[in-house]
Design an enzyme around this catalytic site. Sequence first.
Site, short mmCIF file in Angstrom:
data_model
loop_
_atom_site.label_atom_id
_atom_site.label_comp_id
_atom_site.label_asym_id
_atom_site.label_seq_id
_atom_site.Cartn_x
_atom_site.Cartn_y
_atom_site.Cartn_z
N ASP A 52 56.15 34.96 85.54
CA ASP A 52 54.97 35.32 86.31
C ASP A 52 54.30 34.10 86.92
O ASP A 52 54.28 33.03 86.31
CB ASP A 52 53.98 36.07 85.40
CG ASP A 52 52.89 36.78 86.17
OD1 ASP A 52 53.08 37.04 87.37
OD2 ASP A 52 51.84 37.07 85.58
N ASN A 101 56.87 46.25 91.32
CA ASN A 101 56.95 45.33 92.46
C ASN A 101 57.19 46.04 93.79
O ASN A 101 56.96 45.46 94.86
CB ASN A 101 58.04 44.29 92.25
CG ASN A 101 57.69 43.26 91.19
OD1 ASN A 101 58.56 42.71 90.52
ND2 ASN A 101 56.40 43.00 91.00
#
Length: 307
Positions: A52, A101
């Site tokens: 991340d 996503n």
Amino acid sequence: MSLYAMCCKRFDGMLCGARVALDKVARPAGLSVLRKRVSSWVRPVHAAFILDGNRRYAMNAKLTTYRMGHEMGTQRFYGLIELCHQYGIPNLSVYSFSIENFKRSQTEITALFDILRTTLNDMATPGNLVHRLGCRIRIIGDRAMVPAEVSAAMQRAEHATQHHAAMTVFIGVAYDGREEIVQAARRCVAEAVSSSNDARGAASVASAITIEAMTRHMYLRAHEASVPPVDLVVRAGGAKRLSSFLMWDASHAELHFDPVLWPEFGELEFLRALSEFNKRQASSQTVDLRYSSKEEPQLAEAKQFAA
């Protein structure tokens, strides 16, 4: 700008410069200390990483596009493979692209899949790092959700590395842990129905859903029937959540959250995670992570399925 604001800005700049200078001294010293200790540590047998912070890194570094941050994150991913190989971690899972996503802009989604396709094709090429280190590449997730050219690149990377045995790298693409559990339950029922006879009712079929059976049908074991559960989850980028990554297999894992954005995550951060894992393993009661019951016979290996 007021005099007070000017003073505050200058002071912040001085603090930032001091932190940078201190970091240049502290990082090498800290890394040296951890390297000396690592030989005596307990090592995880299966580490999972949530990569991340690529977008935030691109913003902070004033890069032209998010893509540049993701590309730097990809290079750091190769570095992670090297670190796991160097420090004796035989199984690595990474969260590359989640189903969530797909909510991002189409421009970024296209860039992410293009980077993924290029990376997987590179991994299929002889001489790539994964071949030099003997890494087997396996993809977990819903392949039906990815573009055809990316799916083809997945197959090429898996086929080209299938005979490697030094290390296994699982890459989560179009992955969601909740969806994985739902799909595993459905496969348990389908398996029970296909082998049932008229004497078996709904209750008998439902009883086929056991911990052992569910485990066999998780994405990881579609590729590697004997892969151990995750014992360490590391998330870069500062967030302190799993984001639905390997919820079943990480049920007893130690969790380590690092504020460093993924493109800046290096050997020091890696060894800090291993150090924390080692401390917890030494100070807590060992959890039996085996999935199979001694009372029940071992079930046959899970069949391959298009995940």
